[in-house]
Design a protein around this motif. Structure first.
Motif, PDB file in Angstrom:
ATOM      1  N   ILE A  31       0.404   3.827 -23.727  1.00 43.88           N
ATOM      2  CA  ILE A  31       1.599   4.072 -22.630  1.00 43.88           C
ATOM      3  C   ILE A  31       2.382   4.959 -23.226  1.00 43.88           C
ATOM      4  O   ILE A  31       2.619   6.056 -22.819  1.00 43.88           O
ATOM      5  CB  ILE A  31       2.065   2.777 -22.113  1.00 43.88           C
ATOM      6  CG1 ILE A  31       1.259   1.957 -20.994  1.00 43.88           C
ATOM      7  CG2 ILE A  31       3.344   3.258 -21.056  1.00 43.88           C
ATOM      8  CD1 ILE A  31       1.583   0.664 -20.847  1.00 43.88           C
ATOM      9  N   LEU A  34       1.838   8.470 -23.190  1.00 47.12           N
ATOM     10  CA  LEU A  34       1.786   9.107 -21.800  1.00 47.12           C
ATOM     11  C   LEU A  34       3.285   9.469 -21.362  1.00 47.12           C
ATOM     12  O   LEU A  34       3.666  10.574 -20.790  1.00 47.12           O
ATOM     13  CB  LEU A  34       1.230   8.156 -20.458  1.00 47.12           C
ATOM     14  CG  LEU A  34      -0.340   8.134 -20.719  1.00 47.12           C
ATOM     15  CD1 LEU A  34      -0.973   7.199 -19.682  1.00 47.12           C
ATOM     16  CD2 LEU A  34      -0.942   9.678 -20.397  1.00 47.12           C
ATOM     17  N   VAL A 144       0.515  -1.852 -15.425  1.00 41.18           N
ATOM     18  CA  VAL A 144       0.003  -0.642 -15.998  1.00 41.18           C
ATOM     19  C   VAL A 144      -0.685   0.200 -14.896  1.00 41.18           C
ATOM     20  O   VAL A 144      -0.699   1.347 -14.735  1.00 41.18           O
ATOM     21  CB  VAL A 144      -1.134  -1.062 -16.859  1.00 41.18           C
ATOM     22  CG1 VAL A 144      -1.890   0.041 -17.484  1.00 41.18           C
ATOM     23  CG2 VAL A 144      -0.686  -1.663 -18.409  1.00 41.18           C
ATOM     24  N   LYS A 145      -1.417  -0.498 -13.818  1.00 47.87           N
ATOM     25  CA  LYS A 145      -2.121   0.139 -12.604  1.00 47.87           C
ATOM     26  C   LYS A 145      -1.191   0.870 -12.048  1.00 47.87           C
ATOM     27  O   LYS A 145      -1.104   2.018 -11.693  1.00 47.87           O
ATOM     28  CB  LYS A 145      -2.840  -0.890 -11.918  1.00 47.87           C
ATOM     29  CG  LYS A 145      -3.908  -0.401 -10.966  1.00 47.87           C
ATOM     30  CD  LYS A 145      -4.471  -1.603 -10.132  1.00 47.87           C
ATOM     31  CE  LYS A 145      -5.248  -2.280 -10.621  1.00 47.87           C
ATOM     32  NZ  LYS A 145      -5.933  -3.348  -9.680  1.00 47.87           N
ATOM     33  N   LYS A 148       0.146   4.301 -13.663  1.00 50.00           N
ATOM     34  CA  LYS A 148      -0.701   5.119 -13.886  1.00 50.00           C
ATOM     35  C   LYS A 148      -0.501   5.877 -12.328  1.00 50.00           C
ATOM     36  O   LYS A 148      -0.719   7.256 -12.326  1.00 50.00           O
ATOM     37  CB  LYS A 148      -2.106   4.627 -13.728  1.00 50.00           C
ATOM     38  CG  LYS A 148      -2.518   4.362 -15.432  1.00 50.00           C
ATOM     39  CD  LYS A 148      -3.983   3.816 -15.809  1.00 50.00           C
ATOM     40  CE  LYS A 148      -4.104   2.811 -15.141  1.00 50.00           C
ATOM     41  NZ  LYS A 148      -5.485   2.104 -15.800  1.00 50.00           N
ATOM     42  N   CYS A 149      -0.376   5.095 -11.438  1.00 50.33           N
ATOM     43  CA  CYS A 149      -0.214   5.679  -9.982  1.00 50.33           C
ATOM     44  C   CYS A 149       0.847   6.674  -9.818  1.00 50.33           C
ATOM     45  O   CYS A 149       0.813   7.781  -9.588  1.00 50.33           O
ATOM     46  CB  CYS A 149      -0.174   4.807  -9.021  1.00 50.33           C
ATOM     47  SG  CYS A 149      -1.839   4.038  -8.608  1.00 50.33           S
ATOM     48  N   ALA A 152       0.502   9.734 -11.802  1.00 49.95           N
ATOM     49  CA  ALA A 152      -0.562  10.753 -11.250  1.00 49.95           C
ATOM     50  C   ALA A 152      -0.070  11.192  -9.996  1.00 49.95           C
ATOM     51  O   ALA A 152      -0.663  11.770  -9.222  1.00 49.95           O
ATOM     52  CB  ALA A 152      -1.844  10.093 -11.270  1.00 49.95           C
ATOM     53  N   GLY A 153       1.116  10.543  -9.705  1.00 48.91           N
ATOM     54  CA  GLY A 153       1.596  10.859  -8.318  1.00 48.91           C
ATOM     55  C   GLY A 153       0.851  10.442  -6.926  1.00 48.91           C
ATOM     56  O   GLY A 153       1.097  10.936  -5.842  1.00 48.91           O
ATOM     57  N   LEU A 154       0.385   9.268  -7.292  1.00 49.46           N
ATOM     58  CA  LEU A 154      -0.527   8.690  -6.047  1.00 49.46           C
ATOM     59  C   LEU A 154       0.307   7.107  -5.768  1.00 49.46           C
ATOM     60  O   LEU A 154       1.128   6.745  -6.340  1.00 49.46           O
ATOM     61  CB  LEU A 154      -1.722   8.120  -6.619  1.00 49.46           C
ATOM     62  CG  LEU A 154      -2.527   9.117  -7.249  1.00 49.46           C
ATOM     63  CD1 LEU A 154      -3.924   8.757  -8.046  1.00 49.46           C
ATOM     64  CD2 LEU A 154      -3.009  10.272  -6.015  1.00 49.46           C
ATOM     65  N   SER A 155      -0.114   6.920  -4.605  1.00 47.19           N
ATOM     66  CA  SER A 155       0.849   5.649  -3.982  1.00 47.19           C
ATOM     67  C   SER A 155      -0.024   4.683  -4.594  1.00 47.19           C
ATOM     68  O   SER A 155      -1.352   4.564  -4.874  1.00 47.19           O
ATOM     69  CB  SER A 155       0.642   5.865  -2.527  1.00 47.19           C
ATOM     70  OG  SER A 155      -0.633   5.740  -1.828  1.00 47.19           O
ATOM     71  N   ASP A 160      -2.599  -6.455   0.669  1.00 50.32           N
ATOM     72  CA  ASP A 160      -1.909  -7.556   1.784  1.00 50.32           C
ATOM     73  C   ASP A 160      -2.782  -8.492   2.171  1.00 50.32           C
ATOM     74  O   ASP A 160      -3.225  -8.647   3.500  1.00 50.32           O
ATOM     75  CB  ASP A 160      -1.593  -6.458   2.800  1.00 50.32           C
ATOM     76  CG  ASP A 160      -0.743  -7.071   3.972  1.00 50.32           C
ATOM     77  OD1 ASP A 160      -0.197  -8.446   3.500  1.00 50.32           O
ATOM     78  OD2 ASP A 160      -0.721  -6.680   5.074  1.00 50.32           O
ATOM     79  N   TYR A 161      -3.346  -9.305   1.097  1.00 47.16           N
ATOM     80  CA  TYR A 161      -4.206 -10.468   1.564  1.00 47.16           C
ATOM     81  C   TYR A 161      -3.899 -11.575   0.759  1.00 47.16           C
ATOM     82  O   TYR A 161      -3.059 -11.369  -0.410  1.00 47.16           O
ATOM     83  CB  TYR A 161      -5.759 -10.129   1.356  1.00 47.16           C
ATOM     84  CG  TYR A 161      -6.152  -9.322   0.311  1.00 47.16           C
ATOM     85  CD1 TYR A 161      -6.291  -9.827  -0.977  1.00 47.16           C
ATOM     86  CD2 TYR A 161      -6.508  -7.999   0.461  1.00 47.16           C
ATOM     87  CE1 TYR A 161      -6.723  -9.199  -2.288  1.00 47.16           C
ATOM     88  CE2 TYR A 161      -6.782  -7.304  -0.738  1.00 47.16           C
ATOM     89  CZ  TYR A 161      -7.072  -7.720  -2.000  1.00 47.16           C
ATOM     90  OH  TYR A 161      -7.528  -7.109  -3.070  1.00 47.16           O
ATOM     91  N   PHE A 169     -12.377 -15.103  -6.556  1.00 47.20           N
ATOM     92  CA  PHE A 169     -13.305 -14.301  -7.234  1.00 47.20           C
ATOM     93  C   PHE A 169     -13.388 -15.014  -8.911  1.00 47.20           C
ATOM     94  O   PHE A 169     -14.285 -14.831  -9.496  1.00 47.20           O
ATOM     95  CB  PHE A 169     -12.573 -12.936  -7.499  1.00 47.20           C
ATOM     96  CG  PHE A 169     -12.740 -11.871  -6.245  1.00 47.20           C
ATOM     97  CD1 PHE A 169     -13.223 -12.558  -5.117  1.00 47.20           C
ATOM     98  CD2 PHE A 169     -11.880 -10.769  -6.183  1.00 47.20           C
ATOM     99  CE1 PHE A 169     -13.285 -11.455  -4.080  1.00 47.20           C
ATOM    100  CE2 PHE A 169     -12.089 -10.007  -5.136  1.00 47.20           C
ATOM    101  CZ  PHE A 169     -12.875 -10.542  -4.049  1.00 47.20           C
ATOM    102  N   LYS A 252       5.584  -2.736   2.249  1.00 43.22           N
ATOM    103  CA  LYS A 252       4.122  -2.484   1.898  1.00 43.22           C
ATOM    104  C   LYS A 252       3.884  -1.392   0.959  1.00 43.22           C
ATOM    105  O   LYS A 252       2.803  -1.313   0.288  1.00 43.22           O
ATOM    106  CB  LYS A 252       3.391  -2.286   3.148  1.00 43.22           C
ATOM    107  CG  LYS A 252       3.428  -3.384   3.860  1.00 43.22           C
ATOM    108  CD  LYS A 252       2.678  -3.269   5.501  1.00 43.22           C
ATOM    109  CE  LYS A 252       2.989  -4.226   6.402  1.00 43.22           C
ATOM    110  NZ  LYS A 252       2.461  -3.729   7.742  1.00 43.22           N
TER     111      LYS A 252
END
Lengths: 253, 278, 344
Positions: A31, A34, A144-145, A148-149, A152-155, A160-161, A169, A252
């Motif tokens: 990290i 970055l 971390v997830k 990274k978003c 990277a400029g991602l949403s 929502d479950y 799982f 959300k």
């Protein structure tokens, strides 16, 4: 382009989420490759007023806090709320169950007059929050997830479950089969059912799913002979400030 | 756990390059794209592709161009999610991945030789344009052509210049309407349903092709049925969230149909009474 | 090829132990509280030979909860297809779960084929295990005709008291048997015993619902508008347990996950559920199955109607997992009976 400057802040909290970040181990080195951490009270003494990303722990509980978070928001290009205190009010929200004067008296006794307090707010009730990392404490892989978003400029969309999904799982034995009640069915996933994997119940620290089935839940409680008060108390442990959520949509992410 | 590389997989993407990109409206961006190596996409009008952006994900996007344009294809993308948001930041020269084309397109062979009534609402013109332009490029092979377009306001009109050309053609019967006009608008005002009664058509030899938002279908189909066009001669294209594109992941399922594989184009008699479809 | 062989119970442990020396062996293991799960074992002692259906069905080995599909490198604009697999032997698969695997096989072999699934499936040996009696009150294997073996295995074990009689169904099964060297040819007496067990099973296993096998589909053909879904709507909490534990639910999501270098990463698929709120949402935020009633109906239709039209087969295996795991105690048998009551 240089590495983004990242500052960690804390408001009312136990700083346990910072500890989670500090305890990343080897991932932390990746990290740090970055980002450029310019402020992080728990791990370094340097300070800086210049930063691109603010990662904020804790909830807003005083007018001073309100001013401070607004200033941070004005400086940061990206604001990440992390930990239940920051994302849903968390434990601090229990205060909202009581009269504020009473609670001040209870805590500070005759020094109460020196303190001012406001109802507990998660950050998004005061300023715009770009990313939410729920949890008490935050689940490291999710942190971390989200990071990274953000880089990277991602949403990042918070699942929502129910926690049950991930709990299945992981093939855990259902707490209800063990005769123990658990808030998994109404709490939003994303933590990989961390607590249940380790033999604990879900305390609802990530907040409720957006459309919890009220009747169905009541039914379940009845079947398992659990009182509504008990659940309300359990749920309020983390989720009381939800009532202040005028705009639930924002949540959300 | 063994990990090997597969030479074949439905999840491999074809590398592609953006040749042209420009905003069409405040929300929709136009892309002209070519597969690398001069490969033709070879699609049918009405099919879709999965646009793949590494590290971001995939999104199903309708192909807007006619397969008669073989060296490139066109997409119009509304900024509505993670992938489309990232797409909107991309420009000519940028690379992306394409999977597909997928799905059942419009039944061109069946339509040939017949009269056609196109009805498009809002974004519906995007997939429908692939067929309209195909028909225009092969105009002699079809009978009468009626095109009815509708959208909320003039600023939402996609392919405005091209649509103007359709309107000018003598071999196309064209009308356009907006729900709400602005002072410069000289065309019809009102819902798209208001245009249908006025169309002069022979129901026996007319095929209706309807594409638009979910809410539109009910009312438009009602008007079209009033024209006595047989149910088998009415086609719609439905929008669902495809994730795999190959009829497995379940997201796009409409009752018994996988929209990505059995659709997105359905005939009305196929989905009539299907509560999950319309 | 000798079709039936016999394994003495006292040799069972030796069989599993020797098998586990060369193969990864997974089998039902007790987790306490009457819960079981398929887990890796190294000896027969770890295995629960009498078990009710495991928390997750063996589908977790055929379609892992999370599975990498492709790996990418952004800078090089490269994306490669990946297959992750593991060679293994699954021991102790009940007939309901064998049916579940058969259903999944059909879906993933349907064109376009899912090559990841197909290759992985072929790396897995399956040893079935017969249920001599009902596992519990949730099972409904008889009405979907899964209480007796219908293939889908390499070997099939039936407990006959002192011995297992083992049906060899494939060459792979025969290899396992001959390598183990503890199996003996079955004599006429043992075969007779198997015959009488099956006969007895026919009297134990009876249609669990008030609808005949062939009428189930007809019932669901006209069930779309039923009030029963409204009742489920009130009770369901959309936790997704029912679909996640279902041996024939295979819906998935596809997600990109960049590595910390933000350059390389993987695209993977993850189990998803039609019961989850966002499952049928499209980009414009329209949700095509917003109501829990619609989602529950969809789940049932995907077991009793849609696949029957497509593959001529019920996708309910009768394992009872959905009822057993349901937070709201929605019971499949009850739902079917309620639907049947309505049509009367």
């Amino acid at each position: 382009m240089g590495k983004p400057k990242v500052a960690f802040f804390d408001f009312s909290c136990c700083e346990g989420c910072q500890l989670q970040v500090a305890n990343f181990g080897e991932t932390l080195l990746d990290i740090l490759g970055l980002i450029d951490v310019v402020m992080f009270r728990e791990v370094m003494s340097e300070k800086s007023d210049v930063y691109d990303v603010a990662i904020v722990e804790g909830s807003i509980t005083t007018t001073h806090d309100v001013e401070r978070i607004k200033k941070i928001r004005a400086t940061a290009k990206v604001l990440i709320a992390y930990g239940s205190c920051a994302t849903i009010g968390g434990i601090n929200g229990m205060k909202n169950n009581f009269d504020l004067e009473d609670i001040k008296q209870y805590v500070y006794k005759h020094d109460a007059k020196y303190f001012e307090t406001i109802p507990t707010h998660p950050l998004h009730q005061i300023v715009k929050v770009d990313y939410f990392v729920h949890g008490c404490p935050v689940y490291q892989p999710e942190f971390v997830k989200v990071l990274k978003c953000a880089l990277a400029g991602l949403s990042y969309v918070v699942p929502d479950y129910a926690v049950c999904v991930e709990c299945r799982f992981n093939e855990n034995v259902c707490m209800y089969d063990k005769g123990i009640s658990c808030l998994g069915p109404i709490t939003r996933a994303g933590c990989n059912s961390w607590c249940i994997n380790n033999g604990n119940i879900c305390y609802g620290c990530r907040g409720m799913v957006s459309n919890p089935a009220k009747n169905g839940q009541m039914d379940i409680l009845k079947k398992h002979n659990i009182s509504l008060d008990w659940v309300e108390n359990k749920m309020n442990m983390y989720n009381k400030p939800r009532e202040l959520d005028i705009n639930e949509q924002k949540h959300k992410g | 756990m063994k990990r090997i590389e597969l030479k074949e997989s439905e999840y491999i993407v074809a590398p592609a390059k953006i040749l042209e990109a420009r905003m069409m409206t405040a929300q929709e961006k136009y892309f002209k794209i070519a597969l690398e190596g001069g490969v033709s996409l070879d699609h049918e009008p009405g099919q879709f592709v999965m646009v793949s952006l590494l590290g971001i994900g995939e999104a199903p996007i309708s192909i807007s161009s006619s397969p008669t344009k073989r060296s490139y294809f066109e997409l119009v993308v509304r900024n509505a999610g993670k992938v489309t948001n990232a797409l909107h930041k991309m420009e000519a020269g940028d690379s992306l991945g394409i999977r597909g084309p997928f799905g059942r397109g419009f039944p061109v062979q069946i339509l040939e030789g017949n009269d056609l009534l196109f009805v498009a609402g809002g974004l519906g013109v995007v997939p429908l344009r692939s067929l309209i332009n195909f028909v225009i490029d092969n105009r002699r092979d079809f009978g009468k052509v009626h095109i009815l377009l509708g959208c909320k306001k003039p600023a939402d009109l996609l392919f405005a210049n091209e649509i103007k050309e359709w309107g000018k053609r003598l071999d196309v019967n064209f009308s356009c309407t907006v729900d709400k006009a602005d002072p410069d608008w000289k065309g019809n005002i009102g819902l798209i349903t208001s245009l249908i009664p006025g169309v002069n058509l022979n129901p026996k030899r007319t095929f209706a092709i309807v594409v638009g938002p979910p809410i539109m279908y009910k009312f438009v189909l009602l008007e079209i049925l009033k024209k006595e066009i047989p149910e088998k001669q009415i086609y719609v294209s439905l929008e669902r969230h495809m994730k795999c594109g190959i009829g497995k992941c379940g997201h796009c399922q409409i009752a018994q149909y996988y929209c990505c594989k059995d659709g997105p184009v359905f005939s009305y008699d196929q989905i009539k009474g299907n509560k999950e479809a319309l | 090829m000798q079709q039936f062989v016999v394994l003495k119970k006292e040799n069972f442990d030796a069989f599993i132990s020797s098998l586990a020396q060369t193969e990864k062996v997974v089998a039902p293991v007790s987790r306490g509280y009457n819960n079981f799960s398929f887990q890796e074992v190294v000896s027969g002692k770890e295995i629960s030979l009498k078990y009710i259906p495991t928390i997750l069905p063996p589908k977790k080995y055929f379609l892992p909860t999370r599975e990498t599909l492709t790996a990418y490198n952004k800078r090089e604009n490269a994306l490669n297809a990946i297959l992750e697999y593991e060679k293994m032997v699954i021991f102790g698969v009940h007939t309901c779960d064998l049916a579940g695997i058969q259903c999944l096989n059909m879906v993933f072999a349907d064109k376009p084929k899912d090559i990841n699934y197909i290759i992985r499936k072929n790396k897995i040996a399956i040893i079935g295990l017969e249920c001599n009696d009902y596992c519990d009150e949730y099972a409904s294997c008889c009405v979907v005709e899964n209480h007796l073996p219908n293939g889908g295995y390499d070997l099939f074990f039936t407990d006959l008291g002192d011995v297992f009689i083992v049906h060899i169904n494939t060459l792979l099964g025969e290899e396992i048997v001959s390598k183990a060297a503890v199996f003996k040819p079955a004599d006429a007496k043992t075969l007779k015993l198997l015959e009488s067990l099956r006969q007895m099973k026919r009297s134990i296993f009876k249609d669990e619902v008030n609808v005949k096998h062939e009428n189930l589909k007809i019932l669901f053909d006209s069930a779309f508008e039923s009030k029963v879904w409204e009742d489920l709507h009130k009770r369901c909490v959309a936790c997704g347990n029912c679909t996640n534990v279902c041996p024939t639910c295979y819906c998935f999501d596809i997600i990109d996950e960049p590595n910390l270098d933000l350059n390389t990463g993987v695209r993977y698929r993850n189990w998803d559920s039609c019961q989850n709120e966002p499952f049928a949402k499209v980009a414009g935020n329209e949700n095509f199955r917003k109501e829990r009633s619609q989602r529950q109906r969809h789940r049932y239709m995907r077991k009793f109607k849609y696949p029957v039209d497509k593959y001529s087969r019920y996708f309910c295996t009768g394992c009872g997992r959905c009822s057993r795991t349901c937070m709201a105690k929605i019971k499949l048998k009850e739902t079917i009976n309620d639907l049947a009551k309505e049509t009367k």
